[in-house]
Design an enzyme around this catalytic site. Sequence first.
Site, short mmCIF file in Angstrom:
data_model
loop_
_atom_site.label_atom_id
_atom_site.label_comp_id
_atom_site.label_asym_id
_atom_site.label_seq_id
_atom_site.Cartn_x
_atom_site.Cartn_y
_atom_site.Cartn_z
N PRO A 1 4.01 24.64 12.15
CA PRO A 1 2.91 23.67 12.11
C PRO A 1 2.27 23.48 13.48
O PRO A 1 2.87 23.84 14.51
CB PRO A 1 3.60 22.37 11.64
CG PRO A 1 4.91 22.80 11.09
CD PRO A 1 5.29 24.04 11.82
N PRO A 2 1.08 22.91 13.54
CA PRO A 2 0.44 22.63 14.84
C PRO A 2 1.26 21.63 15.65
O PRO A 2 1.82 20.68 15.11
CB PRO A 2 -0.92 22.04 14.45
CG PRO A 2 -1.16 22.49 13.05
CD PRO A 2 0.18 22.61 12.42
N HIS B 1 2.07 -9.33 0.58
CA HIS B 1 2.05 -7.89 0.28
C HIS B 1 3.12 -7.16 1.10
O HIS B 1 3.91 -6.38 0.54
CB HIS B 1 0.65 -7.34 0.60
CG HIS B 1 0.50 -5.89 0.30
ND1 HIS B 1 -0.19 -5.40 -0.79
CD2 HIS B 1 0.94 -4.77 0.96
CE1 HIS B 1 -0.16 -4.09 -0.80
NE2 HIS B 1 0.51 -3.67 0.26
N GLU B 2 3.16 -7.41 2.40
CA GLU B 2 4.10 -6.69 3.27
C GLU B 2 5.54 -7.14 3.01
O GLU B 2 6.47 -6.33 3.03
CB GLU B 2 3.73 -6.88 4.74
CG GLU B 2 2.33 -6.39 5.12
CD GLU B 2 2.11 -4.93 4.78
OE1 GLU B 2 3.09 -4.17 4.69
OE2 GLU B 2 0.94 -4.55 4.58
#
Length: 662
Positions: free
Chosen positions: A232-233, A452-453
């Site tokens: 991969p890069p 939410h978190e």
Amino acid sequence: MDNQNNRNNNDPKKKKQGWGVVMMTTILTFFVIMGLYSMMQDKNPEKISYDKFITLVEEKKVEKVLIDPNKLYITLKDSEKKEKDPTAEFFKEFSGEDEKEKAPDYYTGAVRDEKLVERLDAAGVKFEQEPPDTMSAMIFEIFITMVLPIILLFVLFNFFMKRMSKGGGMMGIGKSNAKVYVEKETGVTFQDVAGQDEAKESLQEVVDFLHNPGKYTGIGAKLPKGALLVGPPGTGKTLLAKAVAGEAKVPFFSLSGSAFVEMYVGVGASRVRDLFKQAQQMAPCIVFIDEIDAIGKSRDTAMGGNDEREQTLNQLLAEMDGFDTNQGLLLLAATNRPEVLDPALLRPGRFDRRIIVDKPDLKGRIDVLKVHSKDVKMDETVDLEAIALATSGAVGSDLANMINEAAITAVKHGRQVVSQKDLFEAVEVVLVGKEKKDRIMSEEERKIVSYHEVGHALVSALQKDSEPVQKITIVPRTMGALGYVMQTPEEEKFLNTKKELEAMLVGALAGRAAEEIVFDTVTTGASNDIEQATKIARAMITQYGMSEKFGLIGLESIQNRYLDGRPVMNCGEATAAEIDSEVMDMLKKAYAEAKRLLNENREALDKIAAFLIEKETITGKEFMKIFREVKGIEEPEEGSEKKEVRIAMKDSEEIKEQNVEE
């Protein structure tokens, strides 16, 4: 010394400099002659007014007048003469004029005066009309129209020849423009490359072969013709090649695959020939071609191909077959798209070795962090292993960037050394961006984001197969996140079980579930969560064979594995529709499980969310402390967060068992 003098005498650069000096001298000499001629023509008399000239004529002091189209040159009688001007006498002698001819004493501008001739005749003054001086004009015109263009053409031709000799023009466009590194000029060795032990071992063998060929040829071994670096890069393929240059102590040619391809047909093949010709002359040596997929793509002409690129590839294949490995010529190449390379390029006898330069594992990441932090001042709180655990999947360039960001953060806060807090903040900057402190959310939005978190974190803590929570924050980030939960694994993993993937699905959808439970509505904040959950569920069905309906059938294949890893469907439209239906069922079950867990732990959800709204950012320890207080779990002994998380998991299992009994 004599050889050195001979080399200096035969130096083409010095010859070119000599021709330049000759040309400059010729041009300067020409301008000096033109200036002298102009000065000769202009006898440098004194200027007077026209009325004074008329007065001199009427007083009969003028002997001769030379009438020029623009000026009148006046010569006085001997009785009125001043002392002779030696400069004028010199130019008169230089010009070859008659010594008896007198130089003018004055001049005045020509005025339209119809009585001038009568006045001169009445005063007995000799006068004559000066013929036009065409000599100067003719010389100047010849210089402008003929000599100057020739000089300019010569200079331009010389300039373009120099450019073309470097491979940038028509005459030298087929020449290789490879950079040559000799000895240790790159400044990089294998000690500077970490996390790629297998790749270094393979390359060390070929470097040792170049240094001690007899050790290998004695047993009958041959030097591999080529080695292909694949990965991969950012994993360090080019860095490895530079390390080879530093270790080999032989000439090292370095260039990119795109350097072979130009607009002119046949240029790439010509450059390949020139490159191998230079390399064979300097053998033993190493040739490195970066991004070889630019010229090595598969020769599939079904959709039309690039003839120039294919000619370049054919020439490269022919050259690799043509050189003898006994000369010590090794070809290195790097790519992150091995699937597009031509099979003829990859066969044994050309690129004999494929060296995988993959993302480093936990030990590799620790080694990479040590290499990049060796020149960075750090305090005793720094734990590189913890940073390595938190950066699973990061490549070498990411880790180097994190170390640099940590150092910049320490300086920004006025500290002389880097702390563990700086390193974790740098990890966040690289992964999710910087904090957007100027973005002010409303109270309602802060509350929604907090629930939410906390929903993500709480469900992760309640599941046995999920990763521990490291940090929860509702501070917006520059990469678009309004908040996030950082989770760090207990140990490095190379496989995921079906239960772990199902736990990931439940955890990803827990944020949306918390919104619906608390606010009886949903928002757009779960878009990325839904995307990630859909990707996991689809992979479980199409790639991992974890679907009861489809079983062990591969319905997708991965293309560009080392780049984006995009999956491609290998099934018909009817099967694709069934896959979509199966994915929806899997996500519905995970969402229902997330809602169940949050409903059963609503008190913990509310208290942790209220604490997060107040603090904006809390640690995993603070999160677990509130969770234990709500659940009535005793405080554990001093230990790691892993032990605390296991307690939460045990508590979750007890809750599940009670529900089953009921």
